[in-house]
Design a protein around this motif. Structure first.
Motif, PDB file in Angstrom:
ATOM      1  N   VAL A   1     121.471   7.433 -11.295  1.00  0.00           N
ATOM      2  CA  VAL A   1     121.318   7.181  -9.972  1.00  0.00           C
ATOM      3  C   VAL A   1     120.463   5.937  -9.561  1.00  0.00           C
ATOM      4  O   VAL A   1     119.704   5.376 -10.315  1.00  0.00           O
ATOM      5  N   PHE A   2     121.211   5.384  -8.525  1.00  0.00           N
ATOM      6  CA  PHE A   2     120.690   4.012  -8.185  1.00  0.00           C
ATOM      7  C   PHE A   2     119.632   3.870  -7.002  1.00  0.00           C
ATOM      8  O   PHE A   2     119.660   4.643  -6.188  1.00  0.00           O
ATOM      9  N   GLU A   3     118.840   2.919  -7.335  1.00  0.00           N
ATOM     10  CA  GLU A   3     117.956   2.515  -6.197  1.00  0.00           C
ATOM     11  C   GLU A   3     118.786   1.458  -5.042  1.00  0.00           C
ATOM     12  O   GLU A   3     119.767   1.541  -5.319  1.00  0.00           O
ATOM     13  N   GLU A   4     117.912   1.348  -4.157  1.00  0.00           N
ATOM     14  CA  GLU A   4     118.587   0.457  -3.210  1.00  0.00           C
ATOM     15  C   GLU A   4     118.687  -1.082  -3.612  1.00  0.00           C
ATOM     16  O   GLU A   4     117.918  -1.500  -4.303  1.00  0.00           O
ATOM     17  N   CYS A   5     119.918  -1.653  -3.239  1.00  0.00           N
ATOM     18  CA  CYS A   5     120.144  -2.959  -3.675  1.00  0.00           C
ATOM     19  C   CYS A   5     119.387  -3.889  -2.840  1.00  0.00           C
ATOM     20  O   CYS A   5     119.073  -3.912  -1.802  1.00  0.00           O
ATOM     21  N   LYS A   6     118.779  -4.892  -3.853  1.00  0.00           N
ATOM     22  CA  LYS A   6     118.063  -5.946  -3.401  1.00  0.00           C
ATOM     23  C   LYS A   6     118.530  -7.364  -3.489  1.00  0.00           C
ATOM     24  O   LYS A   6     118.869  -7.744  -4.561  1.00  0.00           O
TER      25      LYS A   6
ATOM     26  N   LYS B   1     120.458  -3.981  -8.511  1.00  0.00           N
ATOM     27  CA  LYS B   1     119.981  -2.473  -8.459  1.00  0.00           C
ATOM     28  C   LYS B   1     119.611  -2.049  -9.602  1.00  0.00           C
ATOM     29  O   LYS B   1     120.377  -2.195 -10.579  1.00  0.00           O
ATOM     30  N   LEU B   2     118.588  -1.176  -9.723  1.00  0.00           N
ATOM     31  CA  LEU B   2     118.086  -0.255 -10.579  1.00  0.00           C
ATOM     32  C   LEU B   2     118.675   0.937 -10.877  1.00  0.00           C
ATOM     33  O   LEU B   2     118.628   1.755  -9.853  1.00  0.00           O
TER      34      LEU B   2
END
Length: 284
Positions: free
Chosen positions: A43-48, A59-60
């Motif tokens: 499950v990925f967080e928003e790309c920074k 992205k984490l």
């Protein structure tokens, strides 16, 4: 008795089947753990973006599960800029590096004599034309292939004590190389074999320098090239070189005294051991 033996045999078969099933189940469970089947999807967080509001970034990702090795990991990503669709990121390689831009290499140009540089053009062969340069020009320094034919050395110039020769560019060399190159070097002793000298006797030894010399006059050779006189020097020493002694001429034998006659010579240079060789005796 026969029935008991058959029953025992069947009982052993059943036990073996049960044990095999349990062992197979245990192996399947271990294999599934190794393959990570017990882990949930990432499950990925928003790309920074790394810099600014768009472009390459990170992205984490997280996942859950009892037997997962890593539960958190950082993945490369790209934040689309204004007017750019997310599909434009498909040109990236699998590891999230730069866009795949592959080029066809042209031939190297001739070397520029003023800059000593040569160049060639790369034309886009594979990649997104919106993100890859259509043509690129690269340059590098020339390794000039200058091969020369060596001319003959001139006679030694007596005034400058040098000689010259000319190097001529060979066929097939780089066109930017000089067509000819002059070369000069000092004359070493005895190099001009056309100059012949007639030498006098060695001089007396100079005690301060322990040197003696002799002078030669030009006997054969071109006077415009050869030196009119030539002086050579060497150390003062006797044959064998054990002691450096230099003497004058022998005198006359003296009258007979005590059955012997003596003659002497003057020691010009040398130590105490040389004195023994300054006197000669012979019986009367």
């Amino acid at each position: 008795m026969e029935y008991k033996w058959i029953i025992s045999f069947l009982f052993l078969i059943v036990v073996q089947c049960v044990l095999s099933a349990e062992l197979h189940g245990l192996r399947s469970e271990r294999a599934s753990k190794k393959k990570g089947k017990d882990c949930n999807p990432w499950v990925f967080e928003e790309c920074k973006a790394k810099k600014g509001n768009c472009g390459e970034g990170k992205k984490l990702g997280r996942r859950t599960g009892a037997d997962c090795g890593k539960t958190e990991k950082v993945f490369p990503c790209t934040v689309p800029c204004d007017g750019e669709s997310p599909s434009s990121n498909q040109g990236k390689n699998k590891r999230g590096g730069d866009k795949i831009c592959k080029y066809t290499r042209g031939d190297w140009s001739n070397c520029d004599a003023t800059t000593n540089q040569k160049s060639r053009t790369l034309t886009l062969r594979k990649g997104d034309p919106n993100s890859c340069e259509k043509e690129k020009v690269i340059t590098k320094s020339c390794k000039r292939a200058c091969q020369y034919e060596k001319g003959e050395w001139s006679p030694c110039d007596a005034s400058t004590k040098t000689k010259q020769r000319t190097l001529t560019l060979k066929d097939g060399s780089d066109a930017s190389c000089p067509a000819t190159k002059p070369q000069t070097r000092e004359c070493k002793g005895g190099e001009n074999k056309d100059c012949k000298y007639s030498y006098g006797d060695w001089s007396a030894c100079n005690p301060s320098s322990n040197m003696r010399s002799k002078t030669g006059k030009l006997e054969k050779g071109d006077s415009s090239v050869c030196e009119p006189t030539k002086v050579v020097t060497k150390n003062c020493s006797i044959k064998g070189g054990k002691d450096r002694c230099f003497f004058g001429q022998w005198g006359e034998y003296s009258d007979c005294q005590n059955g012997v006659r003596k003659k002497q010579r003057e020691l010009k240079f040398g130590g105490a051991d040389c004195q023994k060789r300054a006197v000669k005796t012979k019986p009367c």
